[in-house]
Enzyme design. Structure first.
Site, PDB file in Angstrom:
ATOM      1  N   HIS A   1      51.212  53.006 101.665  1.00  0.00           N
ATOM      2  CA  HIS A   1      51.120  54.460 101.222  1.00  0.00           C
ATOM      3  C   HIS A   1      49.659  54.876 101.373  1.00  0.00           C
ATOM      4  CE1 HIS A   1      52.750  57.539  98.007  1.00  0.00           C
ATOM      5  NE2 HIS A   1      51.694  57.855  98.602  1.00  0.00           N
TER       6      HIS A   1
ATOM      7  N   LEU B   1      46.731  59.822 106.154  1.00  0.00           N
ATOM      8  CA  LEU B   1      45.466  59.936 107.100  1.00  0.00           C
ATOM      9  C   LEU B   1      45.272  61.322 107.609  1.00  0.00           C
ATOM     10  CD1 LEU B   1      46.597  56.794 109.217  1.00  0.00           C
ATOM     11  CD2 LEU B   1      44.645  56.885 107.382  1.00  0.00           C
TER      12      LEU B   1
ATOM     13  N   ASP C   1      47.880  54.795  97.995  1.00  0.00           N
ATOM     14  CA  ASP C   1      47.936  56.304  97.881  1.00  0.00           C
ATOM     15  C   ASP C   1      46.665  56.722  98.145  1.00  0.00           C
ATOM     16  OD1 ASP C   1      49.057  58.681  97.592  1.00  0.00           O
ATOM     17  OD2 ASP C   1      49.348  58.714  95.471  1.00  0.00           O
TER      18      ASP C   1
ATOM     19  N   HIS D   1      40.507  64.380 100.597  1.00  0.00           N
ATOM     20  CA  HIS D   1      40.577  65.736 100.363  1.00  0.00           C
ATOM     21  C   HIS D   1      39.092  66.255 100.673  1.00  0.00           C
ATOM     22  CE1 HIS D   1      44.431  66.482  98.982  1.00  0.00           C
ATOM     23  NE2 HIS D   1      44.294  65.543  98.249  1.00  0.00           N
TER      24      HIS D   1
ATOM     25  N   GLY E   1      44.548  63.829  94.038  1.00  0.00           N
ATOM     26  CA  GLY E   1      44.497  62.542  95.163  1.00  0.00           C
ATOM     27  C   GLY E   1      43.107  61.976  95.019  1.00  0.00           C
TER      28      GLY E   1
END
Ligand SMILES: NC(=O)N[C@@H](CC(=O)O)C(=O)O
Length: 434
Positions: free
Chosen positions: A58, A61, A306, A310, A325
């Site tokens: 997970h 990219l 995960d 950002h 995230g």
């Protein structure tokens, strides 16, 4: 034998157990024991733990579409530094990975970067809209050989669509990785765990049960269809209970947990720092305890990062407006070592299982997860189990800086990573160029 294609890893502790030398010839593990070092380039692995290269089920990219946050190349660098030799790249890019062409593009970018095997995850539904199935069969038959499908970032909320997806992927041994989150229970404004703290902070929360009802529904759909479902980023004790029941019934469900859900708790939100805003949200300590126990006893099969990079202009906002995230590839192994190994909950062999062998099996990756077997591709990571490393977000090779571990010190670190025998990381530093 030439030094170019022959490497001897000297004195590594295999899975944290007996020490041996590992001879790699032409990208393959040729011998384990006391092979001759003649003509080989020797890597001193004394005191290091050798594990099969890590496999991340997970990863985000961001390419195509958000190359300001991460690219396949920069994410591959972060993966290699983190000890990974394969990553599954989520489909929520722009455009979405919902066609064979889109999947092949990501696959080819991964090849060109050459630091880690990049396997595109295919979207379950066109445009992640939750309505019409994407080109699942074409993606499976494409050069990218897609086996894992997910609308991650969104839940496949419609049970009829989920049922059809499960039936469809069964034909080619695929699996649907579900972002389990009922969109009505977790309203559009929700941005943290619903509880006493969210009330006090005045933040709209979403309850654990929003995840649990979807996990419960999906295990029943997996039973009904005889197909495989995978639960992405399990985050609550209730999810663990459902998984335990499903396993006792022999239902084909697997699940992953992220490093951050194994260590960080909702209390970190007290300062409204958007670094800790993530989906699913950080949960209370009781959930964290249940997730650790479930990983240790095999109810949860795998750790997955995960990794969700950002750009600053998306993350540095008031908590309610910031993107969900956090980064994870470079720090996953140190976090898991500190939470699971240093606490005595798991051995290094267990770490190899949950971060390499099992994720490789879930995703159907043949050349991964067995880098310490003679005859297997030499995908190997060497870990210093007694390091003392403080995370510095500005030292990251990722393009983004939303790193929740900044300033924390960990007792394990990745020293070397080998992708099919070729060092991608030596002494903690990237080795680029073939
Ligand atoms: N896990 C995250 O917090 N973020 C993910 C997608 C998501 O919202 O799940 C992302 O793509 O940024």
């Amino acid at each position: 034998m030439t030094e170019q294609n022959t490497i001897l890893l000297r004195g590594a502790s295999l899975l944290g157990e007996q020490s041996a030398d590992v001879l790699v010839v032409g990208g393959v593990v040729a011998e384990i024991g006391s092979p001759s070092a003649e003509g080989a380039r020797v890597v001193d692995a004394d005191g290091l733990v050798a594990l099969p290269g890590l496999v991340d089920l997970h990863t985000h990219l961001r390419e195509p579409g958000r190359e300001d946050a991460e690219t396949v190349l920069t994410g591959s660098r972060a993966a290699a530094v983190g000890g990974f030799t394969a990553v599954l790249a989520m489909a929520n890019t722009s455009p979405v990975t919902d066609t064979a062409e889109a999947a092949e593009r990501v696959h080819d970018l991964g090849r060109a970067a050459g630091l880690v095997d990049v396997h595109p995850v295919g979207a379950v539904t066109k445009g992640l809209a939750g309505e019409e199935l994407a080109e699942l069969g074409l993606m499976a038959r494409s050069r990218a050989r897609v086996r894992v499908f997910s609308d991650d970032g969104r839940c496949v909320a419609n049970p009829r669509v989920m049922r059809r997806a499960l039936e469809y992927v069964k034909a080619f041994g695929g699996v649907v990785s579900q972002h389990a989150q009922d969109p009505d229970l977790a309203g559009p404004q929700s941005c943290c765990h619903e509880g006493e703290l969210s009330g006090r902070l005045g933040l709209p929360g979403w309850p654990g049960v929003a995840e649990e009802v979807i996990v419960a529904r999906d295990v029943m759909l997996a039973r009904h269809t005889g197909s495989r479902v995978h639960v992405a980023h399990a985050s609550t004790a209730g999810t663990v209970e459902v998984l335990r029941w499903a396993r006792s019934q022999g239902i084909a469900v697997t699940a992953e947990v992220t490093p951050h859900h194994l260590l960080l708790t909702t209390d970190l939100l007290g300062d409204y720092d958007p670094t800790y805003k993530v989906n699913p949200p950080l949960r209370p300590a009781e959930d964290v305890e249940a997730l650790r126990a479930a990983l240790a006893d095999g109810t949860i099969d795998a750790v997955a990062t995960d990794h969700a990079p950002h750009a600053r202009h998306d993350k540095e906002h008031a908590f309610v407006d910031a993107a969900f995230g956090m980064l994870g590839l470079e720090t996953a192994l140190p976090v898991v070592a500190s939470v699971m190994v240093e606490t005595g909950l798991m051995t290094w062999a267990d770490v190899a299982r949950v971060m390499s062998t099992t994720p490789a099996a879930i995703a159907g990756l043949e050349g991964q997860g067995r880098g310490l077997e003679v005859g297997a591709p030499a995908n190997i990571v060497l870990v210093d189990p007694s390091a003392d490393v403080t995370v510095d977000r500005d030292a990251s090779v990722s393009l983004s800086r939303n790193n929740p571990w900044h300033g924390r010190t960990f007792g394990a670190s990745v020293r070397h990573t080998l992708l099919r025998g070729r060092p991608t990381v030596l002494d903690g530093s990237l080795v680029e160029g073939r």
